[in-house]
Design a protein around this motif. Structure first.
Motif, short mmCIF file in Angstrom:
data_model
loop_
_atom_site.label_atom_id
_atom_site.label_comp_id
_atom_site.label_asym_id
_atom_site.label_seq_id
_atom_site.Cartn_x
_atom_site.Cartn_y
_atom_site.Cartn_z
N VAL A 326 0.84 -1.21 0.00
CA VAL A 326 0.00 0.00 0.00
C VAL A 326 0.87 1.26 0.00
CG1 VAL A 326 -1.63 1.37 1.37
CG2 VAL A 326 -2.03 -1.08 1.03
N ALA A 327 1.93 1.23 0.79
CA ALA A 327 2.83 2.40 0.83
C ALA A 327 3.50 2.62 -0.52
CB ALA A 327 3.88 2.19 1.92
N ALA A 328 3.89 1.53 -1.18
CA ALA A 328 4.53 1.65 -2.50
C ALA A 328 3.54 2.25 -3.50
CB ALA A 328 5.01 0.28 -2.98
N MET A 329 2.30 1.77 -3.46
CA MET A 329 1.28 2.33 -4.35
C MET A 329 1.05 3.81 -4.09
SD MET A 329 -1.59 -0.69 -4.32
CE MET A 329 -1.44 -2.12 -5.42
N ASN A 419 -6.11 -6.72 3.02
CA ASN A 419 -6.30 -7.36 1.72
C ASN A 419 -7.62 -8.13 1.71
OD1 ASN A 419 -5.90 -10.28 2.41
ND2 ASN A 419 -3.95 -9.46 3.15
N LYS A 420 -8.01 -8.58 0.55
CA LYS A 420 -9.32 -9.20 0.39
C LYS A 420 -9.43 -10.53 1.15
CE LYS A 420 -12.77 -10.26 -3.04
NZ LYS A 420 -13.30 -9.63 -4.25
N SER A 421 -8.36 -11.30 1.20
CA SER A 421 -8.42 -12.59 1.89
C SER A 421 -8.73 -12.41 3.37
CB SER A 421 -7.09 -13.34 1.74
OG SER A 421 -6.73 -13.45 0.39
N PRO A 440 -6.63 0.67 -0.58
CA PRO A 440 -6.16 0.41 -1.94
C PRO A 440 -6.12 -1.06 -2.34
CG PRO A 440 -4.74 2.00 -0.84
CD PRO A 440 -5.65 1.42 0.21
N ILE A 441 -5.93 -1.97 -1.38
CA ILE A 441 -5.80 -3.38 -1.78
C ILE A 441 -6.94 -4.23 -1.24
CG2 ILE A 441 -3.30 -3.24 -2.09
CD1 ILE A 441 -3.01 -4.75 0.58
N LYS A 442 -8.06 -3.59 -0.93
CA LYS A 442 -9.20 -4.31 -0.39
C LYS A 442 -9.69 -5.41 -1.34
CE LYS A 442 -13.83 -3.38 1.43
NZ LYS A 442 -14.74 -3.94 0.45
#
Lengths: 587, 587
Positions: A326-329, A419-421, A440-442
């Motif tokens: 997330v930080a990289a994004m 994250n979604k998992s 961002p990575i939901k």
């Protein structure tokens, strides 16, 4: 023989920002005219932005949109661009052409293809600007009301098809869903005969959708026996990312033009009425699948921030892979200097995790603070004396309070890193690590998180850097820090066994199946809606199936219980207005 | 001359609980048969519960519901009740009568009144159980898709009208929205001629709706020239409260029967085919308006807890009126012994507030703990050094962590105590006082909060006590503590100037217009959707209008940003499944 040059203006609009969207139309129309285009095509609901949700019900907004279309037509004319046919989307009204749009001779009404009773309901409209006026309009016929779409709730269906006649070339028009359903306006256009089918779209990104859209367009082009122009919007809008990737297919299904994905673009299609085959123009290459998804995430975040006027983000950096990605994004979206990473170690945090968090922050050039939570945890425990999951939740919630304090203090957008998992399985604390205004990575499963992290490191190692991502806006000076070739996300964050570090020696695999297996079950259960019997037929073992179904169902129940404005009683009947988050419109 | 006795079974169903709902039908049908009824009528979607949202898409659920209807018909028959006509709602499928329901001779199909293309979509269905079988069905024609309703998203529309012939008496049927829209099945029934119009409903409570429904029913009864039976469900389901209040109007519009509101009930209507006027039966009196709303809130909470298996609640008791009213409602719903009140005073809490909180807890017989937050606040501030709003939010969030700790520890439902005025204006802290799984007074404006508190005290003073509220289930032993006649909510909580007590001397009126004015503006802006120009025409001054619009728009923006599972990226295209919170169905 007639030649018509179509300019495909794939632009990034903002919901409610009539002035900015109109000025973007003007700017692209000027360039298209310089390049000798006769027709310029913009995306679905260009002027209003898309999707506008309950903004459609505001009479003041609809009036302002109708005024803006008229005014834009006049401006184009006054700049000597009145000869262009400028095709834009906007909001309309049943039984009313806005401020008196008239059907020009060029437009032939093809009769009723669907009924609509409501006389004052808004419509999803395409208008043609020409000679200083709105000369024609078409209202979307099929209103999608599945998945993320709620259009039937908002709009009335159009009741006519429309064909634009330019120098004897008949151009049939359709809006997005109109070509996804059999019958309706496209079937009617096929019956009457047209030379070009032009569709304007607001089609959100989905993995694999490029192929789906292309196959659909080929089928429709054959059905109407004419080339099909598919013009899509680009950019992030609230919880959707539109990927652009506009294209043209010939009547035989040949791909003859494709615009790039995830960036604004102006491409051209030269139609020759004397030929049954159109020449192949520029076809933008497709991206690596990992790059495609990573870029979608970055563009979604970047646009969400820009359109809501956030300039920086804050997030907790645990040293784990989720917060690192997330930080990289975020660094790719707005530059590392606008990322505030907070390490909040507890008595259970390993030294390795703390080092990994610090390395990541250094790699992306982020601000980095350390806020140990142990003293705070002890202060609460003096009175509460929690244990088990309650004590684990307490740690996560203390971190949530700290993240929100940074958010309040510096007006930063708090990013949730789940994250979604783990979210699907409820492996997350409500008001704890779930805190944030954007996640961002939901929608990335954990295995995908690892894949994208590896891809991002490969890109960094190859020295592609951030500019290579071709993110919209980066052409005006990259907002990111130039990366030295090398590792961006610490390898340890990628390779170590995932742990929430909320008790000694904890591993995700204590509570969840291994992610390689879990993600397969989640995909079948959630995306494909397989039931228990289906999952067993899929070959998953009974114990895993029952575990995952129990976790997912319970997490869903919890999530429905704990939205922010928690629950309504039914006194003021009717739900809250469902307005866009991102909306520049003010009454 | 034919006489038919209709039994009006106004029951409280639970979404997904096929077994319990069917057993409730059986129980009411037995009593109706003993009392010589020929027809027993149950609410919309009786077997499945209502609204079932995306549960409708689960094939296993639809199969289970169809099986349950068949099985229920057989059970009725085996108990000697096969001669009854039992009319229940359930989920159906287009082009399929579930497990082979056949149209009995008694049912005349009246032709297509609307089309539907989808062959496997679920429908909102009425079925008639008789002689051990499902002998007839009718699918809802008009699918509401406004306000709280999303039926068009879920269901396919029915394509036939249905008339049941019982001993020569023609009974037309309709489901809820079918009578709210002109045309459609009711117009068709009017054309053909029927003796009775029977409608089954899941119509949520709204202030003033009793009158609206009655006027509508009078109009439809005149239209079909026959008495109209309006059977409504009762009980709380997720964020809706159904008020019951079933009734019968004669063909001339006379009210001839009314069931009580907010409780299960079995009433009767004796139809005499030889008379053009039906006799007036039992008409339940209406309630005091304050009592009506208070009871709706209590029933909503009580049913939410029972159906989701919560036995107790926790909430912060500040000494203010909002938390006091919520605590009183909770005590009325589940008994004071199941209410955990936590006083969380800070350095800014007045002694008066602390005393008021303690008095309230004592009055309702609640558990009462004191958890001072000053040491925790100082522990955070050692590092964070927040001031202004950020420091105020910190206090609220520390309280949120404590409330959630109690919730986790004892499996208590956390109640958020915010009222509609402050939530609409954003006078609330995300993850702070907004924490909770249910917000009993979220839809009550502040002025209404005061009115209901005064009403509750008057009821207590009159010694009416909790039983007098006639809450569903109380007949089986009151769950509340018997109140001594006297004050329930401390008078000081009602009379003092509202304050969040987050800084010295703070008053709500520092940030908001006075509530008497604010609530009027909110009602116009939110409920009536008046724009700025409308509000000025309403007579509100410009400064107030601009202040309120700015506050509401910003609060709405914030609320949209901060749901729990904060934001989706568009990778897994499609939104989360929208399943009911309360659902007993397990695949």
């Amino acid at each position: 023989m007639t030649r018509i040059r179509f300019a495909l203006a794939q632009i990034d609009t903002c919901v409610g920002d009539l002035a900015k969207n109109a000025s973007s139309v003007l700017e692209f129309a000027r360039v298209a005219a310089q390049r000798h285009s006769q027709v310029v095509v913009f995306p679905e609901m260009t002027l209003t932005g898309y999707p506008i949700e309950d903004l459609a019900f505001r009479a003041t907004f609809r009036k302002a949109a109708a005024d803006k279309a008229e005014q834009l037509a006049q401006t184009l004319d006054s700049e000597g661009l009145g000869g262009l046919y400028v095709i834009v989307g906007t909001v309309g009204s049943v039984n009313g052409g806005g401020n008196g749009a008239e059907q020009a001779d060029a437009v032939e009404r093809l009769g009723v293809v669907g009924g609509s009773g409501d006389s004052d309901k808004p419509t999803n409209r395409l208008v043609v600007l020409h000679d200083g006026k709105v000369v024609a309009d078409y209202d979307k016929h099929f209103l999608p009301n599945y998945g993320v779409f709620d259009e039937f709730r908002i709009f009335a269906a159009g009741d006519h098809s429309a064909v634009l006649d330019i120098e004897g070339v008949k151009i049939g028009v359709a809006i997005c869903e109109d070509i996804w359903q059999d019958g309706g306006p496209v079937a009617r256009l096929a019956d009457r005969g047209i030379d070009v089918l032009l569709t304007i779209n607001g089609s959100p990104y989905e993995e694999g959708k490029t192929h789906t859209r292309f196959e659909l367009a080929r089928r429709r082009a054959k059905e109407v026996n004419a080339p099909l122009i598919y013009l899509n919007q680009v950019g992030g809008q609230d919880d959707l990312v539109f990927d652009g990737g506009s294209f043209v297919v010939d009547r035989d299904g040949t791909l003859i033009e494709r615009s790039p994905m995830f960036m604004e673009d102006l491409s051209y299609f030269d139609f020759d009425s004397s030929s049954t085959r159109q020449p192949v123009g520029t076809v933008a290459p497709l991206r690596d699948p990992d790059e495609e998804i990573y870029t979608a995430c970055v563009l979604g975040l970047k646009d969400y921030m820009a359109k809501n006027r956030f300039t920086g983000v804050v997030l907790g950096l645990s040293g784990g892979i989720d917060s690192a990605l997330v930080a990289a994004m975020a660094a790719d979206a707005v530059g590392g200097a606008n990322v505030y990473g907070v390490s909040m170690p507890s008595m259970y945090s390993s030294d390795g995790s703390k080092d990994d968090a610090a390395d990541l922050a250094r790699n992306i050039g982020a601000h980095y603070d350390i806020q140990p939570i142990e003293p705070l945890f002890k202060a609460f425990q003096t009175r509460l004396k929690l244990d088990g999951v309650a004590a684990e939740n307490l740690q996560a919630r203390i971190r949530g309070v700290i993240v929100m304090a940074y958010s309040n203090l510096k007006n930063l957008l708090a990013l949730a890193t789940g994250n979604k998992s783990e979210l699907a399985c409820g492996y997350s604390t409500i008001y704890g690590d779930a805190v944030g205004g954007y996640a961002p990575i939901k929608d990335l499963l954990k295995t995908r998180v690892w894949e994208l992290s590896r891809w991002r490191n490969r890109a960094a190692a190859a020295g592609v850097g951030i500019g290579g991502l071709q993110i919209v806006g980066n052409e005006n000076g990259s907002t990111g820090v130039p990366l030295k070739a090398g590792v961006m996300i610490p390898v340890a964050s990628i390779e170590k066994a995932p742990s929430a570090e909320l008790r000694p020696g904890q591993k995700d695999s204590d509570s969840l199946p291994e992610y390689a297996l879990l993600d397969k079950v989640l995909e079948a259960y959630i995306e494909k809606a397989h039931g228990r019997a289906d999952l067993l037929r899929d070959g998953f073992d009974e114990k895993t199936v029952d575990t995952v179904m129990r976790l997912v169902d319970r997490a869903e129940w919890k999530r429905r219980q704990y939205p922010l404005g928690p629950k309504v009683t039914a006194l003021a009947f009717g739900r809250d207005r469902r307005l866009p988050i991102t909306s520049a419109f003010r009454e």
